[in-house]
Design a protein around this motif. Structure first.
Motif, short mmCIF file in Angstrom:
data_model
loop_
_atom_site.label_atom_id
_atom_site.label_comp_id
_atom_site.label_asym_id
_atom_site.label_seq_id
_atom_site.Cartn_x
_atom_site.Cartn_y
_atom_site.Cartn_z
N TYR A 19 53.85 0.07 -25.65
CA TYR A 19 52.72 0.95 -25.98
C TYR A 19 53.21 2.37 -26.28
CZ TYR A 19 48.51 3.73 -25.57
OH TYR A 19 47.51 4.62 -25.81
N ILE A 20 54.07 2.89 -25.41
CA ILE A 20 54.60 4.24 -25.60
C ILE A 20 55.41 4.31 -26.90
CG2 ILE A 20 56.20 5.98 -24.70
CD1 ILE A 20 55.36 5.06 -21.88
N GLY A 21 56.22 3.29 -27.14
CA GLY A 21 57.01 3.25 -28.37
C GLY A 21 56.15 3.21 -29.61
N TRP A 22 55.07 2.44 -29.57
CA TRP A 22 54.17 2.36 -30.72
C TRP A 22 53.48 3.71 -30.97
CZ3 TRP A 22 53.84 -0.72 -34.65
CH2 TRP A 22 52.75 -0.61 -35.50
N GLU A 23 53.02 4.34 -29.89
CA GLU A 23 52.39 5.65 -30.02
C GLU A 23 53.39 6.68 -30.56
OE1 GLU A 23 49.13 6.65 -29.53
OE2 GLU A 23 48.77 4.49 -29.43
N GLU A 24 54.62 6.60 -30.10
CA GLU A 24 55.67 7.51 -30.56
C GLU A 24 55.97 7.25 -32.04
OE1 GLU A 24 58.57 10.46 -30.44
OE2 GLU A 24 57.20 9.95 -28.82
N LYS A 25 55.99 5.99 -32.43
CA LYS A 25 56.27 5.63 -33.83
C LYS A 25 55.19 6.16 -34.76
CE LYS A 25 57.02 1.63 -36.81
NZ LYS A 25 56.14 2.16 -37.82
N GLU A 26 53.96 6.22 -34.28
CA GLU A 26 52.84 6.69 -35.10
C GLU A 26 52.64 8.20 -35.01
OE1 GLU A 26 51.11 4.68 -37.20
OE2 GLU A 26 52.56 3.16 -36.60
N SER A 27 53.51 8.90 -34.29
CA SER A 27 53.35 10.35 -34.13
C SER A 27 53.74 11.09 -35.41
CB SER A 27 54.22 10.85 -32.97
OG SER A 27 55.59 10.79 -33.33
N PHE A 28 53.36 12.36 -35.45
CA PHE A 28 53.66 13.19 -36.62
C PHE A 28 55.16 13.32 -36.84
CE2 PHE A 28 54.60 17.40 -38.40
CZ PHE A 28 54.01 17.26 -39.63
N SER A 30 57.59 11.33 -35.97
CA SER A 30 58.17 10.09 -36.46
C SER A 30 57.79 9.85 -37.92
CB SER A 30 57.72 8.92 -35.59
OG SER A 30 58.44 7.77 -35.91
N SER A 31 56.57 10.23 -38.29
CA SER A 31 56.14 10.08 -39.68
C SER A 31 56.99 10.95 -40.61
CB SER A 31 54.67 10.46 -39.83
OG SER A 31 53.86 9.59 -39.10
N VAL A 32 57.27 12.18 -40.19
CA VAL A 32 58.12 13.06 -40.99
C VAL A 32 59.53 12.48 -41.09
CG1 VAL A 32 59.21 15.35 -41.06
CG2 VAL A 32 56.78 15.13 -40.48
N SER A 33 60.06 12.00 -39.98
CA SER A 33 61.39 11.39 -39.98
C SER A 33 61.43 10.17 -40.90
CB SER A 33 61.78 10.97 -38.55
OG SER A 33 62.98 10.25 -38.56
N GLU A 34 60.37 9.37 -40.85
CA GLU A 34 60.33 8.17 -41.69
C GLU A 34 60.22 8.54 -43.17
OE1 GLU A 34 58.20 3.81 -41.44
OE2 GLU A 34 57.60 5.39 -40.08
N THR A 35 59.53 9.63 -43.47
CA THR A 35 59.38 10.07 -44.85
C THR A 35 60.72 10.51 -45.44
OG1 THR A 35 57.11 10.79 -44.47
CG2 THR A 35 58.24 11.74 -46.36
N PHE A 36 61.48 11.29 -44.67
CA PHE A 36 62.72 11.85 -45.20
C PHE A 36 63.94 10.96 -44.96
CE2 PHE A 36 60.10 15.69 -44.78
CZ PHE A 36 60.17 16.13 -46.09
N ASP A 42 64.69 7.92 -33.34
CA ASP A 42 65.48 7.09 -32.43
C ASP A 42 64.73 6.83 -31.13
OD1 ASP A 42 67.54 6.94 -34.23
OD2 ASP A 42 68.75 8.49 -33.27
N ARG A 43 64.01 7.85 -30.66
CA ARG A 43 63.30 7.72 -29.39
C ARG A 43 62.27 6.57 -29.46
NH1 ARG A 43 60.26 12.40 -25.95
NH2 ARG A 43 59.11 10.96 -24.65
N SER A 44 61.51 6.51 -30.55
CA SER A 44 60.52 5.44 -30.66
C SER A 44 61.19 4.08 -30.74
CB SER A 44 59.61 5.67 -31.87
OG SER A 44 60.32 5.62 -33.08
N MET A 45 62.32 4.00 -31.40
CA MET A 45 63.02 2.72 -31.51
C MET A 45 63.58 2.27 -30.16
SD MET A 45 62.26 2.03 -34.50
CE MET A 45 63.07 0.49 -34.63
N TRP A 46 64.05 3.22 -29.34
CA TRP A 46 64.54 2.89 -28.01
C TRP A 46 63.41 2.35 -27.13
CZ3 TRP A 46 69.15 1.77 -26.50
CH2 TRP A 46 70.26 2.33 -27.13
N PHE A 47 62.24 3.01 -27.21
CA PHE A 47 61.10 2.54 -26.43
C PHE A 47 60.68 1.13 -26.87
CE2 PHE A 47 59.92 7.06 -25.34
CZ PHE A 47 59.96 6.88 -23.98
N LEU A 48 60.61 0.91 -28.18
CA LEU A 48 60.19 -0.40 -28.69
C LEU A 48 61.22 -1.48 -28.34
CD1 LEU A 48 58.76 0.64 -32.17
CD2 LEU A 48 57.47 -0.24 -30.23
#
Length: 69
Positions: A19-28, A30-36, A42-48
């Motif tokens: 749950y924490i990883g999914w919320e982190e993945k959907e954060s602003f 993470s979205s910026v990181s995913e865009t660029f 990395d933090r969201s991927m570790w949680f997931l």
């Protein structure tokens, strides 16, 4: 501590990490990181990854760990 209790704790803890990883993945951030960079932070991927591993280990212990011959 019994293996069944450990399995349940792993399942619950893994669910929380997922749950924490999914919320982190959907954060602003993470979205910026995913865009660029093309990947979430990395933090969201570790949680997931940790959550998935804990759920698998808990499920294995719960359904296979108690069967001894």
């Amino acid at each position: 501590m019994s293996p069944k209790l450990i399995a349940i704790l792993l399942l619950v803890g893994g669910g929380i990490l997922l749950y924490i990883g999914w919320e982190e993945k959907e954060s602003f951030t993470s979205s910026v990181s995913e865009t660029f960079q093309g990947t979430p932070t990395d933090r969201s991927m570790w949680f997931l990854g940790g959550g998935a591993l804990a759920v698998v280990a808990g499920g294995f212990l719960l359904f296979r760990g108690g069967k001894r011959s």
